[in-house]
Design a protein around this motif. Structure first.
Motif, mmCIF file in Angstrom:
data_model
loop_
_atom_site.group_PDB
_atom_site.id
_atom_site.type_symbol
_atom_site.label_atom_id
_atom_site.label_comp_id
_atom_site.label_asym_id
_atom_site.label_seq_id
_atom_site.Cartn_x
_atom_site.Cartn_y
_atom_site.Cartn_z
ATOM 1 N N GLU A 34 29.311 60.755 -39.370
ATOM 2 C CA GLU A 34 29.876 61.369 -38.167
ATOM 3 C C GLU A 34 31.411 61.371 -38.189
ATOM 4 O OE1 GLU A 34 28.503 62.843 -35.559
ATOM 5 O OE2 GLU A 34 30.168 62.799 -34.146
ATOM 6 N N GLN A 35 31.990 60.280 -38.694
ATOM 7 C CA GLN A 35 33.446 60.142 -38.728
ATOM 8 C C GLN A 35 34.097 61.337 -39.437
ATOM 9 O OE1 GLN A 35 33.810 57.681 -36.803
ATOM 10 N NE2 GLN A 35 36.029 57.997 -36.806
ATOM 11 N N ALA A 59 36.567 64.496 -37.927
ATOM 12 C CA ALA A 59 37.845 64.935 -38.514
ATOM 13 C C ALA A 59 37.761 66.426 -38.843
ATOM 14 C CB ALA A 59 38.147 64.128 -39.771
ATOM 15 N N LEU A 60 36.623 66.836 -39.396
ATOM 16 C CA LEU A 60 36.451 68.237 -39.778
ATOM 17 C C LEU A 60 36.548 69.150 -38.553
ATOM 18 C CD1 LEU A 60 35.712 70.274 -42.005
ATOM 19 C CD2 LEU A 60 33.327 69.938 -41.377
ATOM 20 N N PHE A 61 35.987 68.686 -37.424
ATOM 21 C CA PHE A 61 36.034 69.514 -36.222
ATOM 22 C C PHE A 61 37.481 69.820 -35.833
ATOM 23 C CE2 PHE A 61 36.653 69.503 -31.584
ATOM 24 C CZ PHE A 61 36.032 70.699 -31.275
ATOM 25 N N PHE A 62 38.317 68.780 -35.781
ATOM 26 C CA PHE A 62 39.698 69.016 -35.341
ATOM 27 C C PHE A 62 40.476 69.843 -36.378
ATOM 28 C CE2 PHE A 62 38.497 65.213 -32.879
ATOM 29 C CZ PHE A 62 38.678 65.751 -31.615
ATOM 30 N N ILE A 91 28.963 62.636 -28.093
ATOM 31 C CA ILE A 91 29.689 63.330 -29.162
ATOM 32 C C ILE A 91 28.879 63.220 -30.442
ATOM 33 C CG2 ILE A 91 31.836 63.445 -30.452
ATOM 34 C CD1 ILE A 91 33.053 61.911 -28.029
ATOM 35 N N ALA A 92 28.315 64.342 -30.871
ATOM 36 C CA ALA A 92 27.536 64.344 -32.117
ATOM 37 C C ALA A 92 27.981 65.543 -32.950
ATOM 38 C CB ALA A 92 26.050 64.407 -31.809
ATOM 39 N N MET A 93 29.140 65.415 -33.561
ATOM 40 C CA MET A 93 29.712 66.524 -34.313
ATOM 41 C C MET A 93 28.851 66.888 -35.519
ATOM 42 S SD MET A 93 32.285 67.698 -32.849
ATOM 43 C CE MET A 93 33.361 67.295 -31.505
ATOM 44 N N ARG A 94 28.260 65.855 -36.119
ATOM 45 C CA ARG A 94 27.445 66.083 -37.311
ATOM 46 C C ARG A 94 26.315 67.053 -36.980
ATOM 47 N NH1 ARG A 94 23.747 62.403 -40.488
ATOM 48 N NH2 ARG A 94 24.408 62.605 -42.660
ATOM 49 N N ASN A 136 25.693 75.703 -38.980
ATOM 50 C CA ASN A 136 25.300 76.234 -40.286
ATOM 51 C C ASN A 136 24.624 75.107 -41.061
ATOM 52 O OD1 ASN A 136 25.176 77.225 -42.959
ATOM 53 N ND2 ASN A 136 26.872 78.619 -42.516
ATOM 54 N N LYS A 137 23.369 75.332 -41.436
ATOM 55 C CA LYS A 137 22.602 74.246 -42.056
ATOM 56 C C LYS A 137 23.178 73.817 -43.404
ATOM 57 C CE LYS A 137 19.042 77.449 -43.816
ATOM 58 N NZ LYS A 137 20.011 78.150 -44.644
ATOM 59 N N ASP A 138 24.034 74.653 -43.985
ATOM 60 C CA ASP A 138 24.607 74.293 -45.278
ATOM 61 C C ASP A 138 25.549 73.092 -45.207
ATOM 62 O OD1 ASP A 138 23.269 76.033 -46.858
ATOM 63 O OD2 ASP A 138 24.766 77.623 -46.735
ATOM 64 N N TRP A 139 25.981 72.703 -43.997
ATOM 65 C CA TRP A 139 26.817 71.499 -43.903
ATOM 66 C C TRP A 139 26.019 70.273 -44.304
ATOM 67 C CZ3 TRP A 139 31.766 71.971 -43.962
ATOM 68 C CH2 TRP A 139 32.392 73.061 -43.341
ATOM 69 N N ALA A 140 24.685 70.382 -44.264
ATOM 70 C CA ALA A 140 23.843 69.257 -44.662
ATOM 71 C C ALA A 140 23.578 69.263 -46.164
ATOM 72 C CB ALA A 140 22.524 69.309 -43.907
ATOM 73 N N ASN A 141 24.226 70.221 -46.859
ATOM 74 C CA ASN A 141 24.026 70.322 -48.301
ATOM 75 C C ASN A 141 25.129 69.527 -49.006
ATOM 76 O OD1 ASN A 141 23.868 71.100 -50.957
ATOM 77 N ND2 ASN A 141 23.414 73.246 -50.496
ATOM 78 N N VAL A 142 24.732 68.488 -49.719
ATOM 79 C CA VAL A 142 25.728 67.559 -50.263
ATOM 80 C C VAL A 142 26.609 68.217 -51.339
ATOM 81 C CG1 VAL A 142 24.380 66.510 -52.099
ATOM 82 C CG2 VAL A 142 25.992 65.112 -50.824
#
Lengths: 371, 554
Positions: B87-88, B92-95, B273-276, B283-289
Motif C-alpha cells: 500500500e505504501q 506514493a504512486l497516487f500523489f 484509504i486503500a490506494m492499492r 487497471n488490473k495490470d497494476w497487479a502484474n508484477v
C-alpha cells in the motif's frame, strides 16, 4: 515563459470564442502542415484558397511534414519555438499529441461552426472526435487495388481480402505496407480468426506467430512499400497484381489516369485524418487559426473537398452535399470508402491496442522481415 | 662583470626581454588567427557539435522516470521484486501520478516505459484519468463534514498557518524544483504561497500536496492559489494524515487558523484509504508484477537499456540477456550495413579506377568534356536518380524488357534486380561513384607519364610498369575515395528505403524510423552512437594499415 504563454493562450481563447475579434488582432500568415500531393491540393482548393480570397492580405504557407509531425512538434516544443499554426495528422498521432500536451484541446461546439440544420459540431462529427484535440476532416481507408488485365483467364476477379493470400488462384506479386498495422489483422482474418477476436488473438505470442506465418506464405511475392504513391506506381507498371494503399490514391490512378485497375473494398481499414492546433501559440496566430478553422471545417467546405479527392467528409451533414468530381464530372459518392456498397465488410483498427503494442510488434515484424 | 651581459636575458630594441616580446607578438598573431576562424568555429559548435552531443546524451539519459514518479521510485528502492508492492508504494504512486496527470506528463512516461514492456502505455494513460475519481471520494467526504473545505480561502489560511506564522520555505522550493524537473523548464519569480512550519509538522502529506498544488497553480496555470479550490489529491493527503492517531492528538492542541475545521474532520470517520485496491480497480495490470519490475529496472537517472536494446539484448530481473530470436534485428542490420558498404566501396573502386585513369591521361579538352559526364549525375537530385534505377531494374523495367526481347531471359522468369541487396548496391554505387572518381583523378593527374615510359624503357612490360610503378602512386587516391564512399554509404537511408526491399535496408533506416515514427529517440541515439564508434574504429584501423598520411585529395 510558460506562464505568459498559457496566459496569452487563455486570453486568445476567450477572444476567439467571442464575436468581437477584429482582423487587426489576427496574424496575417499561417503555416499549415499537411501531406503534400493530391490530398494537400484538395485541402488547398476546397478551403484554404476560398478563405484567402475572403480575407485579402492573409497568406498561407504549406509545409509537407505531416509524416513526421509528432517528432517535429516534440522537438519544437523542446526548443520552445513553435513555427506551425495548424497541423494535419492521422487519428493515432492526434491522440499521442493530445496526451503529451503538444496539441491544444478544442471545444468543438464553441469553436467550430454548427451544421446548417443547427446540429452542434460535436454531434455532427459524432464518434469521429477520437481525442479532445482532434478536428476530423476526412475518413479514408487502406484498401486493395488490382490489375484487371492480370486476373488469370477464366477466374473471377478477387472479391475478398483473403484472395491476397491465395497464390494458387491469383499468382503474381503483391504490395503491402512495410508495417505490422493492418497486415497482421488481415493475415489473422484470412487464417480463420473471427473479426471481433482479432485483437485478442494478436495479443498473444502464438497469435503473432500465426499472423507472421500466414504472411510468410506470400512473403516471397510481396513488395513492401513505405510511401502511399508506391502501390499505384507498381500497379501501373504491372510490377504487382494486387496491392494495398490509401483509397484516394487508387481512385486517382483509376479515374484520373485511366489505369486498368479496380478496387477491392473488402476489409478496408478505416482511419481518420484531421487538424490539430499546436499548444502554446501566440494570441494573434491562434486567433487567425481559429478563424480559419471555423470556416474551413464547416459542412459545405468539407463536402467541397470531396470534389477533388475520394475521401469521405467527416461531418454527417456533409454527406448529402457530396457532388461530382471537379474536373471529370463523375459522381463522387460511389467512390467514397463510407459508401454503403463499399463498407459492407470493414476493418476498424483499434488505436488503443496499437498504442500499447506497436513497439513490440514492430520489432517482431521487422525482425521477421529481415530474416 | 662583463659576463653579465651574456648570461642576462636578450633584450629587444625597447628594452623588454626578447623572449617575452616575441611571445607577445606571437600571442597577438594567434589571437588574430583565432578571431578569423571564430565565426566558423562557433557556427560548427552551435549547429553541429552541440546537437550531436545532445543527441548522444539521450542514449543513456533516463531521468523521466525519476522526475515523474520521484516518491514511488524512492519507495521502490527497498522493494524485492517478488510480489506486487504494498500500500505504501501505491500511496506514493497516487500523489506522483496525480501531479503528472495534471501536468500531462504521465503519458510521456507511459510511452517511454512501453519501449521496454508492452502495455505500460495504456496503464498510465487510463489510470491518469482515474486519479481525480480516486481523490474525489475524500474531497466529498471532507466537504460533507465541513463545507468550509470547499473554500479556497480556508485552505490558503490553514496551510500558510496565518499571516505571522513561520514559513517552511524549503518544502515549497522542493516542490517548485520538482515541478521544474517534471515540466523541464525553469520558473522565475517568488512563490505566492508558503506553507507554515507548524502545520507542515502536523500534516506533512497535506502540506506537501498543497505546496505542489500551489506551485502548479501559480507557475503553470498562471492563476492565484487564493481563488482556486485545491486538487482532490490534497483532500486525499489530509485523509492520509488524519489516519495517524498522533496527528489527531497534535490537532487537538493546535491553535492556528483552520484548527476548528481540522478538529471536526479528525472527529469524523473518513473513507478508508486503500490506494492499492483503487489502482487495481482502475487497471488490473497494476497487479502484474512484471510491470513493476520494469518501473524499478528503469528508475535510475541513467540507463544502459538503450544500448543493450541496440545490440539485441535486454535487462531482465535475472540480469542482462539476449533477446528472443524473433526480436533480434540490430545485429543483422549492423552486419548488413558493413558488408554492403564494403561491397559498394569495392564496386566504386573497380568501376571508378579505369574512368579516372582515362580522364587523367586524355588531353585536357577531351578530359574536361568527359568530366562533365561524371559530374552531371552528381548534380541531379538523389531521389530522381534512385527512382530512375527503379524504372531500369524492376521486373517490367527497361533491362528486363531488353533481355526478354533479346531472348536471353524467358518472359515468365524475369530477373529480380530490385527490392533486394543487388538493387541497393547498384543504385548506391552509381550515386557514390563521383566521390570515388574525383579524388582518384586528381591524384592520377599528378603522376608524371614519364615514369611509365621510364619503366618500359628499362624493360618492364605493360603490366609490370602499371603494377609496380603507376599503381602504387595512385593508392592515395584510392584511399581517399574509399574513405569518402564508405563513410557516406554507411549512413545512407533514402536509397535503401526506396530500392532495398527487406534484405537491402541499412541500420540508418531503423534510426530514421525510431526518430520520426516510434519516437524512441534514446534507442535511435544509441544506434547512432554505435554507428559512429564503428566508423571511428574502422578509421583508426585504416590509419594503422594504410596510413592516413597516404590519403590525398589532390
Amino acid at each position: 515563459m510558460k506562464l505568459t504563454k498559457t496566459l496569452l493562450a487563455t486570453t486568445a481563447l476567450t477572444v476567439a470564442a467571442g464575436t468581437a475579434v477584429t482582423a487587426q488582432d489576427m496574424a496575417n500568415s499561417m503555416t499549415i502542415v499537411s501531406w503534400g500531393g493530391a490530398y494537400q491540393a484538395s485541402q488547398d482548393k476546397a478551403y484554404v484558397q476560398p478563405y484567402l480570397a475572403a480575407n485579402p492580405g492573409v497568406t498561407a504557407t504549406w509545409d509537407e511534414s505531416s509524416a513526421e509531425a509528432v517528432a517535429k512538434l516534440r522537438a519544437m516544443n523542446e526548443a520552445g519555438n513553435i513555427t506551425w499554426d495548424l497541423v494535419d495528422v492521422v487519428a493515432s498521432d492526434s491522440m499521442r499529441l493530445c496526451d503529451e500536451g503538444l496539441a491544444m484541446e478544442i471545444d468543438h461546439d464553441e469553436m467550430l461552426a454548427a451544421a446548417p440544420d443547427g446540429t452542434s459540431a460535436s454531434d455532427d462529427f459524432g464518434d469521429l472526435i477520437v481525442s479532445d484535440c482532434f478536428i476530423p476532416q476526412i475518413v479514408y481507408s487502406t484498401t486493395f487495388g488490382y490489375r484487371t488485365d492480370m486476373v488469370p483467364a477464366g477466374t473471377e476477379p478477387p472479391s475478398s481480402v483473403c484472395d491476397v493470400f491465395d497464390l494458387a488462384k491469383y499468382p503474381g506479386k503483391r504490395s503491402l505496407q512495410k508495417r505490422p498495422i493492418d497486415n497482421m489483422e488481415w493475415a489473422l482474418y484470412c487464417d480463420g480468426v473471427a473479426k471481433d477476436e482479432i485483437y485478442d488473438v494478436l495479443g498473444t505470442d502464438e497469435g503473432v506467430e500465426r499472423a507472421l506465418a500466414k504472411l510468410g506464405t506470400i512473403k516471397d511475392q510481396v513488395v513492401w512499400w513505405s510511401a502511399g504513391a508506391e502501390t499505384p506506381q507498381l500497379l501501373a507498371d504491372g510490377e504487382v497484381f494486387i496491392g494495398s494503399t490509401f483509397n484516394g490514391r487508387l481512385f486517382s490512378a483509376i479515374a484520373e489516369q485511366g489505369q486498368p485497375i479496380a478496387m477491392l473494398w473488402d476489409m478496408q481499414s478505416f482511419d481518420l485524418d484531421g487538424w490539430i492546433v499546436p499548444a502554446g501559440l501566440p494570441a494573434d496566430r491562434l486567433a487567425r487559426v481559429m478563424d480559419f478553422l471555423k470556416f474551413g471545417t464547416d459542412t459545405q467546405r468539407l463536402a467541397d473537398q470531396a470534389a477533388y479527392i475520394s475521401y469521405g467528409p467527416a461531418r454527417a451533414s456533409s454527406a448529402p452535399l457530396v457532388g461530382k468530381h471537379a474536373e471529370l464530372g463523375i459522381d463522387m459518392a460511389p467512390h467514397m470508402p463510407t459508401d454503403p456498397a463499399n463498407a459492407s465488410n470493414v476493418h476498424i483498427y483499434d488505436y488503443e491496442w496499437w498504442a500499447d503494442n506497436r513497439d513490440d510488434l514492430d520489432a517482431k515484424f521487422q525482425s521477421w522481415l529481415a530474416q | 662583470m662583463s659576463d653579465s651581459t651574456h648570461t642576462g636575458p636578450m633584450l629587444a630594441a625597447d628594452g623588454t626581454p626578447l623572449k617575452r616580446s616575441l611571445r607577445r607578438a606571437l600571442r597577438a598573431q594567434k589571437m588574430r588567427a583565432l578571431a578569423l576562424i571564430a565565426p566558423l568555429l562557433i557556427f560548427v559548435l552551435l549547429t553541429f557539435i552541440a546537437p550531436i552531443v545532445d543527441m548522444l546524451f539521450r542514449s543513456v539519459e533516463n531521468q523521466i522516470v525519476g522526475n515523474t514518479l520521484p516518491m514511488t521510485v524512492e519507495e521502490l528502492r527497498d522493494w524485492d521484486a517478488t510480489e506486487v508492492p504494498d500500500e505504501q508504494v501505491f500511496r506514493a504512486l497516487f500523489f506522483d501520478l496525480f501531479l503528472a496527470a495534471e501536468a500531462k506528463e504521465h503519458t510521456k512516461l507511459g510511452s517511454r516505459l512501453n519501449y521496454e514492456k508492452s502495455g505500460i502505455s495504456s496503464l498510465f494513460r487510463t489510470s491518469g484519468r482515474d486519479m481525480n475519481d480516486i481523490g474525489e471520494v475524500f474531497q466529498d467526504a471532507l466537504e460533507e463534514i465541513d463545507p468550509a473545505f470547499e473554500e479556497a480561502s480556508t485552505w490558503v489560511e490553514m496551510m500558510s498557518g496565518g499571516a505571522r506564522a513561520e514559513p517552511n520555505a524549503r518544502l515549497m522550493s522542493n516542490q517548485i524544483a520538482r515541478l521544474e524537473a517534471l515540466e523541464a523548464t525553469t520558473f522565475s519569480g517568488d512563490a505566492e504561497f508558503l506553507p507554515g512550519a507548524a502545520i507542515s509538522d502536523i500534516l506533512p502529506n497535506t502540506a506537501r500536496a498543497y505546496a505542489a498544488f500551489a506551485a502548479f497553480t501559480q507557475f503553470v496555470d498562471g492563476k492565484s492559489v487564493t481563488k482556486e479550490e485545491p486538487w482532490e489529491a490534497v483532500y486525499a493527503a489530509l485523509a492520509l494524515d488524519l489516519e495517524d492517531p498522533a496527528t489527531k492528538t497534535a490537532i487537538a492542541s493546535y491553535a492556528g487558523p483552520g484548527a476548528d475545521n481540522l478538529r471536526q474532520a479528525a472527529a469524523a470517520t473518513l473513507p478508508p484509504i486503500a490506494m492499492r485496491d483503487a489502482f487495481f480497480e482502475s487497471n488490473k495490470d497494476w497487479a502484474n508484477v512484471t510491470f513493476w519490475e520494469t518501473i524499478k529496472t528503469y528508475s535510475p537517472p541513467y540507463t544502459t537499456g538503450y544500448f543493450l536494446n541496440a545490440v539485441d539484448m535486454e535487462k531482465t530481473p535475472q540480469g542482462i540477456a539476449l533477446r528472443s530470436e524473433d526480436e533480434r534485428i540490430y545485429g543483422i542490420l549492423f552486419q548488413r550495413t558493413m558488408f554492403m558498404s564494403l561491397m559498394i566501396t569495392f564496386s566504386c573502386v573497380a568501376l571508378g579506377y579505369p574512368v579516372a585513369w582515362i580522364l587523367a591521361n586524355l588531353p585536357t579538352r577531351t578530359a574536361n568534356l568527359l568530366m562533365i559526364l561524371v559530374l552531371l549525375p552528381f548534380w541531379t537530385s538523389l531521389l530522381v536518380r534512385t527512382s530512375a534505377w527503379k524504372v531500369m531494374l524492376q521486373q517490367q523495367g527497361v533491362i528486363n524488357d531488353v533481355l526478354v526481347w533479346l531472348g536471353l531471359v524467358a518472359d515468365e522468369s524475369r530477373l529480380v534486380m530490385i527490392n533486394n541487396q543487388f538493387g541497393t548496391i547498384v543504385a548506391m554505387t552509381h550515386i557514390l561513384l563521383p566521390f570515388m572518381i574525383l579524388p582518384m583523378y586528381s591524384v592520377m593527374q599528378t603522376i608524371p607519364p614519364s615514369y611509365l615510359r621510364a619503366a618500359k624503357s628499362l624493360g618492364a612490360n605493360n603490366w609490370t610498369a602499371f603494377w609496380r610503378v603507376y599503381f602504387p602512386q595512385s593508392v592515395p587516391g584510392i584511399g581517399a575515395g574509399s574513405i569518402l564512399v564508405f563513410i557516406l554509404a554507411i549512413g545512407y537511408y533514402i536509397t535503401p528505403e526506396i530500392v532495398g526491399g527487406t534484405t537491402g535496408t541499412f541500420i540508418s533506416n531503423r534510426i530514421a524510423y525510431h526518430i520520426s515514427s516510434s519516437l524512441n529517440w534514446g534507442l535511435a541515439a544509441a544506434l547512432g552512437t554505435i554507428l559512429l564508434a564503428v566508423v571511428l574504429i574502422l578509421y583508426w584501423a585504416y590509419d594503422k594499415i594504410v596510413g592516413i598520411d597516404n590519403v590525398k585529395l589532390g
